[in-house]
Scaffold this active site. Structure first.
Site, PDB file in Angstrom:
ATOM      1  N   CYS A 182       0.830  -1.212   0.000  1.00  0.00           N
ATOM      2  CA  CYS A 182       0.000   0.000   0.000  1.00  0.00           C
ATOM      3  C   CYS A 182       0.865   1.263   0.000  1.00  0.00           C
ATOM      4  CB  CYS A 182      -0.915  -0.051   1.223  1.00  0.00           C
ATOM      5  SG  CYS A 182      -1.757   1.485   1.617  1.00  0.00           S
TER       6      CYS A 182
ATOM      7  N   CYS B  85       0.128   3.728   2.772  1.00  0.00           N
ATOM      8  CA  CYS B  85       0.609   3.164   4.042  1.00  0.00           C
ATOM      9  C   CYS B  85       2.096   3.445   4.218  1.00  0.00           C
ATOM     10  CB  CYS B  85       0.376   1.653   4.090  1.00  0.00           C
ATOM     11  SG  CYS B  85      -1.350   1.132   4.009  1.00  0.00           S
TER      12      CYS B  85
END
Length: 132
Positions: free
Chosen positions: A30, A33
Site C-alpha cells: 500500500c 501506508c
C-alpha cells in the site's frame, strides 16, 4: 517508544493495559501506508506514554476483519479500552498531533457514560425483539 507489531494474540492485552493506543492497519503493498509510516513512527518517538501499534492486514486478516477494515491505511485509537477514533486514510504530522491532543483531552467519564447508555439501549432493544 517506537512502533510495535500488534497481533491477534497480544491485541487484548495491549488495549486493556494501556491508556492510549494508536493502531495503524497497513499492508506492505500500500503506497499511502508507506507514506504514513514515517509520520506514525516519528509521533511514536515524541509520545512515549502512548502505544503506537502496527497491524499488517495481510498477516493479521482475522484482526482486520474483526474491525471491518476495508481501506488502508486505517488509523484507530483506543482510550481506556474504548474506540474513540477510526478513520481510513493517511494523516499528516500536524493532523496526527491534533488527533493525539484531542484524544488526551477527552472527558473519559462522559465517554464511558455514553458507552454504558448505548449498551443499555441495545440490551433493551434486544429484549423487546425477543418478546415479540
Amino acid at each position: 517508544m517506537a512502533t510495535r507489531e500488534i497481533t491477534l494474540e497480544g491485541f487484548a492485552e495491549v488495549v486493556e493495559q494501556n491508556d492510549i493506543v494508536l493502531l495503524d492497519f497497513w499492508a506492505a503493498w500500500c503506497g499511502p501506508c508507506r507514506m504514513f509510516a514515517p509520520v506514525f513512527e516519528k509521533a511514536s518517538e515524541q509520545h512515549a506514554d502512548i502505544v503506537f501499534g502496527k497491524i499488517d492486514t495481510e498477516d493479521q486478516r482475522e484482526l482486520a476483519a474483526a474491525f471491518h477494515i476495508s481501506s488502508i491505511p486505517t488509523l484507530m485509537v483506543f482510550r481506556e479500552g474504548v474506540v474513540v477514533f477510526s478513520q481510513p486514510g493517511a494523516l499528516g504530522a500536524q493532523q496526527l498531533d491534533q488527533l493525539i491532543t484531542g484524544v488526551r483531552g477527552l472527558d473519559m467519564d462522559a465517554v464511558h457514560a455514553d458507552v454504558a447508555a448505548h449498551q443499555q439501549q441495545r440490551a433493551e432493544q434486544t429484549q423487546k425483539e425477543a418478546v415479540r
